[in-house]
Design a protein around this motif. Structure first.
Motif, PDB file in Angstrom:
ATOM      1  N   SER A 120       0.833  -1.209   0.000  1.00  0.00           N
ATOM      2  CA  SER A 120       0.000   0.000   0.000  1.00  0.00           C
ATOM      3  C   SER A 120       0.866   1.257   0.000  1.00  0.00           C
ATOM      4  O   SER A 120       2.031   1.237   0.416  1.00  0.00           O
ATOM      5  CB  SER A 120      -0.914   0.008   1.227  1.00  0.00           C
ATOM      6  OG  SER A 120      -0.146   0.277   2.394  1.00  0.00           O
ATOM      7  N   ASP A 121       0.264   2.357  -0.437  1.00  0.00           N
ATOM      8  CA  ASP A 121       0.957   3.642  -0.396  1.00  0.00           C
ATOM      9  C   ASP A 121       1.339   4.016   1.032  1.00  0.00           C
ATOM     10  O   ASP A 121       2.378   4.637   1.259  1.00  0.00           O
ATOM     11  CB  ASP A 121       0.088   4.742  -1.018  1.00  0.00           C
ATOM     12  CG  ASP A 121       0.059   4.665  -2.530  1.00  0.00           C
ATOM     13  OD1 ASP A 121       0.966   4.048  -3.124  1.00  0.00           O
ATOM     14  OD2 ASP A 121      -0.878   5.238  -3.122  1.00  0.00           O
ATOM     15  N   ASP A 122       0.494   3.650   2.008  1.00  0.00           N
ATOM     16  CA  ASP A 122       0.823   3.945   3.408  1.00  0.00           C
ATOM     17  C   ASP A 122       2.096   3.229   3.826  1.00  0.00           C
ATOM     18  O   ASP A 122       2.961   3.809   4.473  1.00  0.00           O
ATOM     19  CB  ASP A 122      -0.336   3.545   4.334  1.00  0.00           C
ATOM     20  CG  ASP A 122      -1.531   4.474   4.215  1.00  0.00           C
ATOM     21  OD1 ASP A 122      -1.377   5.600   3.693  1.00  0.00           O
ATOM     22  OD2 ASP A 122      -2.623   4.072   4.652  1.00  0.00           O
ATOM     23  N   ILE A 123       2.224   1.963   3.462  1.00  0.00           N
ATOM     24  CA  ILE A 123       3.438   1.203   3.796  1.00  0.00           C
ATOM     25  C   ILE A 123       4.649   1.812   3.095  1.00  0.00           C
ATOM     26  O   ILE A 123       5.717   1.978   3.685  1.00  0.00           O
ATOM     27  CB  ILE A 123       3.293  -0.284   3.406  1.00  0.00           C
ATOM     28  CG1 ILE A 123       2.172  -0.962   4.200  1.00  0.00           C
ATOM     29  CG2 ILE A 123       4.616  -1.033   3.548  1.00  0.00           C
ATOM     30  CD1 ILE A 123       2.441  -1.155   5.668  1.00  0.00           C
ATOM     31  N   SER A 125       5.144   4.822   2.231  1.00  0.00           N
ATOM     32  CA  SER A 125       5.387   6.229   2.576  1.00  0.00           C
ATOM     33  C   SER A 125       6.717   6.423   3.309  1.00  0.00           C
ATOM     34  O   SER A 125       7.351   7.469   3.173  1.00  0.00           O
ATOM     35  CB  SER A 125       4.234   6.803   3.389  1.00  0.00           C
ATOM     36  OG  SER A 125       4.153   6.187   4.665  1.00  0.00           O
ATOM     37  N   PRO A 155       6.801   7.903   9.009  1.00  0.00           N
ATOM     38  CA  PRO A 155       5.511   8.560   8.802  1.00  0.00           C
ATOM     39  C   PRO A 155       4.395   7.874   9.597  1.00  0.00           C
ATOM     40  O   PRO A 155       4.355   6.649   9.706  1.00  0.00           O
ATOM     41  CB  PRO A 155       5.244   8.427   7.303  1.00  0.00           C
ATOM     42  CG  PRO A 155       6.501   7.922   6.704  1.00  0.00           C
ATOM     43  CD  PRO A 155       7.362   7.374   7.786  1.00  0.00           C
ATOM     44  N   ARG A 156       3.520   8.691  10.152  1.00  0.00           N
ATOM     45  CA  ARG A 156       2.405   8.197  10.960  1.00  0.00           C
ATOM     46  C   ARG A 156       1.569   7.185  10.195  1.00  0.00           C
ATOM     47  O   ARG A 156       1.213   6.129  10.718  1.00  0.00           O
ATOM     48  CB  ARG A 156       1.531   9.379  11.415  1.00  0.00           C
ATOM     49  CG  ARG A 156       0.349   8.984  12.278  1.00  0.00           C
ATOM     50  CD  ARG A 156      -0.528  10.178  12.627  1.00  0.00           C
ATOM     51  NE  ARG A 156      -0.878  11.007  11.473  1.00  0.00           N
ATOM     52  CZ  ARG A 156      -1.801  10.693  10.563  1.00  0.00           C
ATOM     53  NH1 ARG A 156      -2.485   9.591  10.660  1.00  0.00           N
ATOM     54  NH2 ARG A 156      -2.061  11.508   9.554  1.00  0.00           N
ATOM     55  N   GLN A 157       1.271   7.484   8.904  1.00  0.00           N
ATOM     56  CA  GLN A 157       0.421   6.573   8.126  1.00  0.00           C
ATOM     57  C   GLN A 157       1.089   5.217   7.909  1.00  0.00           C
ATOM     58  O   GLN A 157       0.428   4.181   7.871  1.00  0.00           O
ATOM     59  CB  GLN A 157      -0.027   7.192   6.797  1.00  0.00           C
ATOM     60  CG  GLN A 157       1.060   7.373   5.772  1.00  0.00           C
ATOM     61  CD  GLN A 157       1.679   8.757   5.784  1.00  0.00           C
ATOM     62  OE1 GLN A 157       1.738   9.431   6.807  1.00  0.00           O
ATOM     63  NE2 GLN A 157       2.158   9.197   4.630  1.00  0.00           N
ATOM     64  N   MET A 158       2.417   5.198   7.825  1.00  0.00           N
ATOM     65  CA  MET A 158       3.121   3.922   7.695  1.00  0.00           C
ATOM     66  C   MET A 158       3.020   3.128   8.994  1.00  0.00           C
ATOM     67  O   MET A 158       2.718   1.934   8.982  1.00  0.00           O
ATOM     68  CB  MET A 158       4.588   4.143   7.330  1.00  0.00           C
ATOM     69  CG  MET A 158       5.359   2.836   7.145  1.00  0.00           C
ATOM     70  SD  MET A 158       7.138   3.077   6.966  1.00  0.00           S
ATOM     71  CE  MET A 158       7.620   3.244   8.677  1.00  0.00           C
ATOM     72  N   GLU A 160       0.781   3.351  11.330  1.00  0.00           N
ATOM     73  CA  GLU A 160      -0.597   2.898  11.517  1.00  0.00           C
ATOM     74  C   GLU A 160      -0.923   1.709  10.620  1.00  0.00           C
ATOM     75  O   GLU A 160      -1.599   0.767  11.047  1.00  0.00           O
ATOM     76  CB  GLU A 160      -1.571   4.051  11.272  1.00  0.00           C
ATOM     77  CG  GLU A 160      -1.521   5.105  12.362  1.00  0.00           C
ATOM     78  CD  GLU A 160      -2.339   6.354  12.039  1.00  0.00           C
ATOM     79  OE1 GLU A 160      -2.999   6.410  10.972  1.00  0.00           O
ATOM     80  OE2 GLU A 160      -2.314   7.278  12.872  1.00  0.00           O
ATOM     81  N   ALA A 161      -0.437   1.737   9.375  1.00  0.00           N
ATOM     82  CA  ALA A 161      -0.678   0.622   8.449  1.00  0.00           C
ATOM     83  C   ALA A 161       0.009  -0.647   8.948  1.00  0.00           C
ATOM     84  O   ALA A 161      -0.552  -1.744   8.875  1.00  0.00           O
ATOM     85  CB  ALA A 161      -0.198   0.979   7.044  1.00  0.00           C
ATOM     86  N   ARG A 164      -2.021  -2.056  11.805  1.00  0.00           N
ATOM     87  CA  ARG A 164      -3.216  -2.758  11.327  1.00  0.00           C
ATOM     88  C   ARG A 164      -2.870  -4.163  10.833  1.00  0.00           C
ATOM     89  O   ARG A 164      -3.704  -5.074  10.896  1.00  0.00           O
ATOM     90  CB  ARG A 164      -3.886  -1.964  10.214  1.00  0.00           C
ATOM     91  CG  ARG A 164      -4.639  -0.740  10.685  1.00  0.00           C
ATOM     92  CD  ARG A 164      -5.516  -0.133   9.586  1.00  0.00           C
ATOM     93  NE  ARG A 164      -4.789   0.287   8.404  1.00  0.00           N
ATOM     94  CZ  ARG A 164      -4.221   1.474   8.232  1.00  0.00           C
ATOM     95  NH1 ARG A 164      -4.287   2.390   9.191  1.00  0.00           N
ATOM     96  NH2 ARG A 164      -3.585   1.753   7.110  1.00  0.00           N
TER      97      ARG A 164
END
Length: 170
Positions: A120-123, A125, A155-158, A160-161, A164
């Protein structure tokens, strides 16, 4: 390792006023890499099958891998596995390739991060933020003698991903 199944996920090209030999040395020696890679030391046994290790400033293991291709001073491909529990198990290995090509009085350095499965783009990032900072600092060091100091956090989104997916992070 069969690298045919790996697909590029991140590709950066940067031009550096330097020589292929100096860029190669910067990418493959602990002494040089500490200056532009936030104090991290790259240790490479420059032969196919050799060890690829990145140590944090305190000497602890940060990244481990193996040399897949080594053509000094033109091309280096390594497995690039961050030392976080369960990361490789869930996300698979990472393959990083550095291509160093003369470009007039400069060098064109292309870094490719590839994976054997879609991420994913989050990973991705983390790499998308980290690689430009690392390569920009390398360029500054080779051209001016001074590396950039770029304070970075994952990055926070990474994070969090990864959470999950059940992957514990430091």
């Amino acid at each position: 390792m069969n690298i045919d199944q790996f697909k590029p996920a991140i590709v950066y090209t940067i031009y550096i006023a330097s020589t292929p030999e100096k860029v190669w040395q910067a990418l493959t020696t602990a002494e040089f890499s500490r200056k532009y890679f936030s104090g991290n030391a790259v240790e490479v046994d420059l032969k196919v099958g050799g060890a690829f290790v990145v140590r944090q400033p305190d000497g602890s293991l940060h990244i481990s891998g193996e040399v897949i291709e080594c053509v000094s001073p033109r091309r280096l491909t390594v497995t690039f596995n961050v030392n976080w529990p369960a990361l490789i198990e869930k996300l698979g290995p990472t393959l990083v390739t550095y291509e160093i090509e003369p470009a007039g009085d400069a060098v064109r350095l292309t870094m490719t991060e590839a994976h054997d499965r879609p991420l994913s783009d989050d990973i991705l990032s983390g790499g998308r933020m980290g690689w430009p900072a690392i390569l920009s600092s390398l360029k500054s060091l080779l051209e001016t003698g001074e590396a950039l100091v770029i304070k970075m956090e994952p990055p926070r989104q990474m994070l969090e991903a990864l959470k999950r997916l059940g992957i514990a992070t430091p």
